[in-house]
Scaffold this motif. Structure first.
Motif, PDB file in Angstrom:
ATOM      1  N   CYS A  36     -15.448  -0.178  -0.515  1.00  0.00           N
ATOM      2  CA  CYS A  36     -14.654  -1.021  -0.925  1.00  0.00           C
ATOM      3  C   CYS A  36     -13.412   0.527  -1.008  1.00  0.00           C
ATOM      4  O   CYS A  36     -12.750   0.655  -1.939  1.00  0.00           O
ATOM      5  CB  CYS A  36     -15.353  -1.154  -2.766  1.00  0.00           C
ATOM      6  N   ALA A  37     -13.363   0.997   0.372  1.00  0.00           N
ATOM      7  CA  ALA A  37     -12.182   2.793  -0.061  1.00  0.00           C
ATOM      8  C   ALA A  37     -11.382   2.193   1.045  1.00  0.00           C
ATOM      9  O   ALA A  37     -10.315   1.864   0.837  1.00  0.00           O
ATOM     10  CB  ALA A  37     -13.424   3.783   0.379  1.00  0.00           C
TER      11      ALA A  37
ATOM     12  N   ASN B 166     -10.448  -3.509   3.160  1.00  0.00           N
ATOM     13  CA  ASN B 166     -10.380  -4.451   4.396  1.00  0.00           C
ATOM     14  C   ASN B 166     -10.653  -4.130   5.923  1.00  0.00           C
ATOM     15  O   ASN B 166     -10.166  -2.603   6.375  1.00  0.00           O
ATOM     16  CB  ASN B 166      -8.480  -4.199   4.176  1.00  0.00           C
TER      17      ASN B 166
ATOM     18  N   SER C  73     -13.477   4.671  -5.221  1.00  0.00           N
ATOM     19  CA  SER C  73     -13.548   4.729  -6.919  1.00  0.00           C
ATOM     20  C   SER C  73     -12.343   3.682  -7.854  1.00  0.00           C
ATOM     21  O   SER C  73     -11.678   4.401  -8.507  1.00  0.00           O
ATOM     22  CB  SER C  73     -14.052   5.774  -7.767  1.00  0.00           C
ATOM     23  N   GLY C  74     -11.277   3.048  -7.189  1.00  0.00           N
ATOM     24  CA  GLY C  74     -10.253   2.729  -7.538  1.00  0.00           C
ATOM     25  C   GLY C  74     -10.610   1.011  -7.968  1.00  0.00           C
ATOM     26  O   GLY C  74     -12.380   0.565  -8.614  1.00  0.00           O
ATOM     27  N   ASN C  75      -9.509   1.160  -7.353  1.00  0.00           N
ATOM     28  CA  ASN C  75      -9.374  -1.293  -8.540  1.00  0.00           C
ATOM     29  C   ASN C  75     -10.767  -1.730  -8.057  1.00  0.00           C
ATOM     30  O   ASN C  75     -11.166  -2.410  -8.458  1.00  0.00           O
ATOM     31  CB  ASN C  75      -8.116  -1.412  -7.929  1.00  0.00           C
ATOM     32  N   VAL C  76     -11.023  -1.579  -6.531  1.00  0.00           N
ATOM     33  CA  VAL C  76     -12.226  -2.625  -5.707  1.00  0.00           C
ATOM     34  C   VAL C  76     -13.079  -2.029  -6.390  1.00  0.00           C
ATOM     35  O   VAL C  76     -13.978  -3.281  -7.170  1.00  0.00           O
ATOM     36  CB  VAL C  76     -11.740  -2.965  -4.857  1.00  0.00           C
TER      37      VAL C  76
ATOM     38  N   LYS D 157      -0.364  10.234  -4.913  1.00  0.00           N
ATOM     39  CA  LYS D 157      -1.333  10.739  -6.418  1.00  0.00           C
ATOM     40  C   LYS D 157      -0.526  12.340  -6.243  1.00  0.00           C
ATOM     41  O   LYS D 157       0.341  13.237  -5.306  1.00  0.00           O
ATOM     42  CB  LYS D 157      -2.284  11.434  -4.620  1.00  0.00           C
TER      43      LYS D 157
ATOM     44  N   THR E 269     -10.587  -8.971  -7.056  1.00  0.00           N
ATOM     45  CA  THR E 269     -11.038  -8.587  -5.874  1.00  0.00           C
ATOM     46  C   THR E 269     -12.552  -7.428  -6.667  1.00  0.00           C
ATOM     47  O   THR E 269     -13.436  -8.696  -5.215  1.00  0.00           O
ATOM     48  CB  THR E 269     -10.326  -7.125  -5.497  1.00  0.00           C
TER      49      THR E 269
ATOM     50  N   ARG F 298      -6.749 -10.756 -13.784  1.00  0.00           N
ATOM     51  CA  ARG F 298      -6.266  -9.829 -11.708  1.00  0.00           C
ATOM     52  C   ARG F 298      -6.950  -8.800 -11.459  1.00  0.00           C
ATOM     53  O   ARG F 298      -7.066  -8.310 -10.518  1.00  0.00           O
ATOM     54  CB  ARG F 298      -4.773 -10.116 -11.820  1.00  0.00           C
TER      55      ARG F 298
ATOM     56  N   ASP G  96     -14.423   8.752  -4.251  1.00  0.00           N
ATOM     57  CA  ASP G  96     -13.516   8.887  -2.582  1.00  0.00           C
ATOM     58  C   ASP G  96     -13.121  10.146  -1.898  1.00  0.00           C
ATOM     59  O   ASP G  96     -14.177  10.076  -1.127  1.00  0.00           O
ATOM     60  CB  ASP G  96     -12.136   9.531  -4.483  1.00  0.00           C
ATOM     61  N   SER G  97     -11.847   9.932  -1.583  1.00  0.00           N
ATOM     62  CA  SER G  97     -11.443  11.024   0.073  1.00  0.00           C
ATOM     63  C   SER G  97     -12.346  12.213   0.692  1.00  0.00           C
ATOM     64  O   SER G  97     -12.581  12.282   1.202  1.00  0.00           O
ATOM     65  CB  SER G  97     -10.066  10.486   0.060  1.00  0.00           C
TER      66      SER G  97
ATOM     67  N   GLY H 289      -3.277   2.928  -4.109  1.00  0.00           N
ATOM     68  CA  GLY H 289      -1.863   3.079  -4.175  1.00  0.00           C
ATOM     69  C   GLY H 289      -1.032   2.619  -4.662  1.00  0.00           C
ATOM     70  O   GLY H 289      -0.357   3.586  -5.766  1.00  0.00           O
TER      71      GLY H 289
ATOM     72  N   ASP I 277      -2.489  -2.864  -3.602  1.00  0.00           N
ATOM     73  CA  ASP I 277      -3.623  -2.730  -2.397  1.00  0.00           C
ATOM     74  C   ASP I 277      -3.817  -1.190  -2.922  1.00  0.00           C
ATOM     75  O   ASP I 277      -3.460  -0.425  -4.339  1.00  0.00           O
ATOM     76  CB  ASP I 277      -2.377  -2.706  -1.262  1.00  0.00           C
TER      77      ASP I 277
ATOM     78  N   ARG J  25     -10.859  13.902 -10.325  1.00  0.00           N
ATOM     79  CA  ARG J  25     -11.200  13.655  -8.721  1.00  0.00           C
ATOM     80  C   ARG J  25     -12.647  12.775  -9.376  1.00  0.00           C
ATOM     81  O   ARG J  25     -13.439  13.319 -10.048  1.00  0.00           O
ATOM     82  CB  ARG J  25     -11.042  14.563  -7.955  1.00  0.00           C
TER      83      ARG J  25
ATOM     84  N   ARG K 219       1.192  -1.415  -0.377  1.00  0.00           N
ATOM     85  CA  ARG K 219       0.100  -0.247   0.138  1.00  0.00           C
ATOM     86  C   ARG K 219       0.835   1.705   0.123  1.00  0.00           C
ATOM     87  O   ARG K 219       1.586   0.892   0.917  1.00  0.00           O
ATOM     88  CB  ARG K 219      -0.487   0.365   1.096  1.00  0.00           C
TER      89      ARG K 219
HETATM   90  P1  NDP Z   1      -7.574   2.229  -4.439  1.00  0.00           P
HETATM   91  O1  NDP Z   1      -6.202   3.220  -4.420  1.00  0.00           O
HETATM   92  O2  NDP Z   1      -7.795   1.446  -6.331  1.00  0.00           O
HETATM   93  O3  NDP Z   1      -8.889   2.973  -4.644  1.00  0.00           O
HETATM   94  C1  NDP Z   1      -8.325   3.584  -3.505  1.00  0.00           C
HETATM   95  C2  NDP Z   1      -9.909   4.316  -3.106  1.00  0.00           C
HETATM   96  O4  NDP Z   1     -10.293   4.806  -1.657  1.00  0.00           O
HETATM   97  C3  NDP Z   1     -10.063   5.359  -3.885  1.00  0.00           C
HETATM   98  O5  NDP Z   1     -10.741   5.889  -4.377  1.00  0.00           O
HETATM   99  C4  NDP Z   1      -9.207   6.295  -2.462  1.00  0.00           C
HETATM  100  O6  NDP Z   1      -9.554   7.583  -2.716  1.00  0.00           O
HETATM  101  C5  NDP Z   1     -10.958   6.141  -1.750  1.00  0.00           C
HETATM  102  N1  NDP Z   1      -9.214   5.963  -0.304  1.00  0.00           N
HETATM  103  C6  NDP Z   1      -8.731   5.591   0.023  1.00  0.00           C
HETATM  104  N2  NDP Z   1      -8.290   5.778   1.389  1.00  0.00           N
HETATM  105  C7  NDP Z   1      -9.162   6.377   1.966  1.00  0.00           C
HETATM  106  C8  NDP Z   1      -9.626   6.895   2.977  1.00  0.00           C
HETATM  107  N3  NDP Z   1      -8.772   7.393   3.475  1.00  0.00           N
HETATM  108  N4  NDP Z   1     -11.569   7.907   2.813  1.00  0.00           N
HETATM  109  C9  NDP Z   1     -11.840   7.804   1.783  1.00  0.00           C
HETATM  110  N5  NDP Z   1     -11.825   6.949   0.942  1.00  0.00           N
HETATM  111  C10 NDP Z   1     -10.152   7.242   0.483  1.00  0.00           C
HETATM  112  O7  NDP Z   1      -7.110   0.379  -3.913  1.00  0.00           O
HETATM  113  P2  NDP Z   1      -7.990  -0.501  -4.088  1.00  0.00           P
HETATM  114  O8  NDP Z   1      -9.472  -0.311  -4.756  1.00  0.00           O
HETATM  115  O9  NDP Z   1      -7.018  -1.557  -4.691  1.00  0.00           O
HETATM  116  O10 NDP Z   1      -8.548  -0.720  -2.643  1.00  0.00           O
HETATM  117  C11 NDP Z   1      -9.245  -0.466  -1.469  1.00  0.00           C
HETATM  118  C12 NDP Z   1      -9.239  -1.359  -1.226  1.00  0.00           C
HETATM  119  O11 NDP Z   1      -9.858  -2.843  -0.951  1.00  0.00           O
HETATM  120  C13 NDP Z   1      -8.348  -1.782   0.341  1.00  0.00           C
HETATM  121  O12 NDP Z   1      -9.125  -1.534   1.089  1.00  0.00           O
HETATM  122  C14 NDP Z   1      -7.426  -1.955   0.090  1.00  0.00           C
HETATM  123  O13 NDP Z   1      -6.895  -3.105   1.309  1.00  0.00           O
HETATM  124  C15 NDP Z   1      -8.895  -3.455  -0.104  1.00  0.00           C
HETATM  125  N6  NDP Z   1      -8.523  -4.865  -1.220  1.00  0.00           N
HETATM  126  C16 NDP Z   1      -7.708  -4.838  -2.515  1.00  0.00           C
HETATM  127  C17 NDP Z   1      -7.956  -5.492  -3.416  1.00  0.00           C
HETATM  128  C18 NDP Z   1      -7.235  -5.214  -4.429  1.00  0.00           C
HETATM  129  O14 NDP Z   1      -6.191  -6.519  -5.400  1.00  0.00           O
HETATM  130  N7  NDP Z   1      -6.372  -4.033  -5.022  1.00  0.00           N
HETATM  131  C19 NDP Z   1      -7.428  -7.129  -2.605  1.00  0.00           C
HETATM  132  C20 NDP Z   1      -8.584  -6.966  -1.523  1.00  0.00           C
HETATM  133  C21 NDP Z   1      -8.733  -5.708  -0.828  1.00  0.00           C
HETATM  134  P3  NDP Z   1      -8.848   8.466  -3.067  1.00  0.00           P
HETATM  135  O15 NDP Z   1      -8.628   8.498  -4.707  1.00  0.00           O
HETATM  136  O16 NDP Z   1      -9.468  10.145  -2.944  1.00  0.00           O
HETATM  137  O17 NDP Z   1      -7.653   8.315  -1.700  1.00  0.00           O
END
Ligand code: NDP
Length: 447
Positions: A320-321, A347, A240-243, A136, A211, A207, A263-264, A170, A168, A289, A96
């Motif tokens: 999923c954030a 998680n 709005s990330g990978n998961v 970022k 998730t 891959r 997003d955050s 970022g 994970d 954003r 991460r």
């Molecule tokens: P990404 O970096 O692709 O996306 C993360 C998303 O969550 C972004 O939209 C981000 O917004 C938002 N986010 C991150 N931190 C915060 C915060 N403090 N408050 C609000 N929103 C937040 O990550 P992933 O999609 O890969 O991971 C998301 C979750 O899924 C995590 O908990 C990760 O541990 C879990 N996970 C991921 C797996 C994977 O294969 N990638 C596998 C299993 C679990 P912003 O852009 O504003 O930061």
């Protein structure tokens, strides 16, 4: 000593030893008490003090990452890897890159990862790592220099049969590509040392999607088990990330309307259903954003703050954030909005009090260590393909993923029925994941 007294003792020792590591203590506190009925049947675990062994990582590595920004300024970040448990295979778990990353976060993620990986039924131990580096706002060149410096130190500790990291928060395809390139430069081509690689560097098809798709497959199994389906359901997704992106895609394919993503900074509510191609463009291509969604969908709404304060009614919540995005207050708002199922793509997105509330209000709770295991499962399939020098088709990987998620759901549900009650998927996931690891540890002796 009774199982309960033993659990209380290990919890008290852990809290004392790790005072201040809040997320780690939270993960252990949510986990150990659910093992009580299993320990009542397996007194050898109490006699051999195996809980103390399992909460202690085999190894914790911390290192500095020096790098130079585009202005020529010298920067330094802190990085970690916890190699938690290798009973059932090489350490496996993501990296991460986020400013909040610290030892507590890495320990909690690594601890959860042990049992998640066990639930997949595949030969992977538990680990996790990362850095407080924030990709970022950085240029591609800065991210590349950081990744190269990170790997220059990190390569001493990993290998295809030792420790196999992935992505994970970022850390996506761009970062894994740079990390893999630097590993190759230092050690030669060794595909099996990282997963989530770009497909052209021997990454696995599906891959990226695994998730999010796996999360939806898990819920699909839970729904089918209750003679129901995704068809016509209203779904709320955070992140709005990978998961998030691939959970939204699969839920839409199965006939659900996904109302939100976030997003955050805030969230988008689109009653007509989220326009996923636009979200992908904003997040994956422009790295922008989520607020930018309004430029093309002026009828949608953007709200600053948590998506879980949404008042409109919905059926299924997919957080999923990130960790602790839902506390008891927000969980109550979700209940008021009529949610029936909460399934965790992130998680530990729910606090302990939020989980208690789901259970009190008969909301089916699908814990992250089971529901989001699809990513690591496909990572293990990527390792298998790399070992065999083969590349499977997308459909073959997706079919394997479906079958793994079905098996995980069944294991959780059957174990819950045996030791607690059918809907207590948290107890089912914890006990089923623990059983495989702890029985293997017993067979290997005190190591
Ligand atoms: P990404 O970096 O692709 O996306 C993360 C998303 O969550 C972004 O939209 C981000 O917004 C938002 N986010 C991150 N931190 C915060 C915060 N403090 N408050 C609000 N929103 C937040 O990550 P992933 O999609 O890969 O991971 C998301 C979750 O899924 C995590 O908990 C990760 O541990 C879990 N996970 C991921 C797996 C994977 O294969 N990638 C596998 C299993 C679990 P912003 O852009 O504003 O930061």
């Amino acid at each position: 000593m009774t199982a309960k007294a033993y659990i209380d003792q290990v919890l008290a020792e852990t809290k004392e030893k790790h005072a201040g590591k809040e997320e780690f203590i939270q993960a252990v506190e949510e986990f150990l008490p659910t093992l009580e009925p299993y320990l009542n049947d397996h007194t050898e675990i109490v006699e051999k003090n195996l809980l103390s062994l399992i909460v202690e990582p085999e190894r914790l590595i911390q290192f500095r990452v020096p790098w130079q920004d585009d202005e020529g300024k010298w920067q330094v970040n802190r990085a970690y890897r916890v190699q938690y448990n290798s009973a059932i295979g090489p350490y496996k778990g993501g990296l991460r890159f986020h400013p909040t990353t610290n030892e507590s976060i890495v320990r909690f993620l690594g601890f959860e990862q042990i049992f998640k990986n066990s639930l997949t039924g595949l030969p992977i131990g538990g680990g996790k790592g990362g850095s407080d580096f924030d990709p970022k706002g950085k240029t591609d060149a800065e991210v590349m220099r950081f990744c190269q410096s990170f790997m220059t130190e990190f390569q001493k500790h990993i290998g295809p049969d030792i420790d196999v990291p992935a992505g994970d928060i970022g850390v996506g395809g761009r970062e894994i590509g740079f990390l893999f390139g630097q590993y190759k430069r230092l050690n030669g081509f060794s595909a099996g040392v990282l997963t989530g690689k770009p497909v052209s560097s021997w990454g696995s098809l599906a891959r990226t999607e695994a998730t999010g798709y796996g999360l939806v497959y898990f819920v699909q199994n839970a729904l089918e088990d209750r003679d129901d389906s995704f068809q016509g359901k209203k779904v709320v997704v955070s992140g709005s990330g990978n998961v998030s992106i691939y959970a939204i895609q699969k839920a839409q394919e199965l006939g659900a309307t996904v109302l939100t993503c976030s997003d955050s900074s805030g969230y988008i509510y689109d009653p007509e259903g989220i326009d996923l191609e636009l979200v992908k463009d904003i997040k994956e291509v422009r790295r922008g954003r989520i607020k930018e969604y309004l430029e093309q969908h002026p009828n949608a709404t953007y709200v600053e703050g948590s998506v879980w304060s949404l008042k409109e009614s919905y059926d299924i919540a997919l957080p999923c954030a990130t960790q602790n995005e839902i506390d008891a207050k927000l969980a109550q708002k979700m209940a008021d909005a009529g949610v029936k199922i909460v399934a965790e793509g992130a998680n530990m997105p729910s606090s302990k009090e939020a989980i208690d509330l789901y259970q009190d209000q008969s909301i089916l709770y699908c814990p992250g260590k089971a529901a989001n295991a699809g990513g690591v499962a496909v990572s293990a399939l990527e390792m298998a393909q790399n070992s065999a020098r083969l590349a499977w088709t997308f459909d073959r990987v997706d079919d394997e993923l479906k079958s793994i998620m079905k098996n995980i759901y069944t294991a959780c549900s059957e174990t819950a029925t045996k030791y607690a009650e059918k809907d207590n998927l948290m107890a089912g996931a914890n006990i089923a994941g623990f059983d495989r690891v702890v029985q293997t540890m017993l067979s290997q002796g005190l190591v």
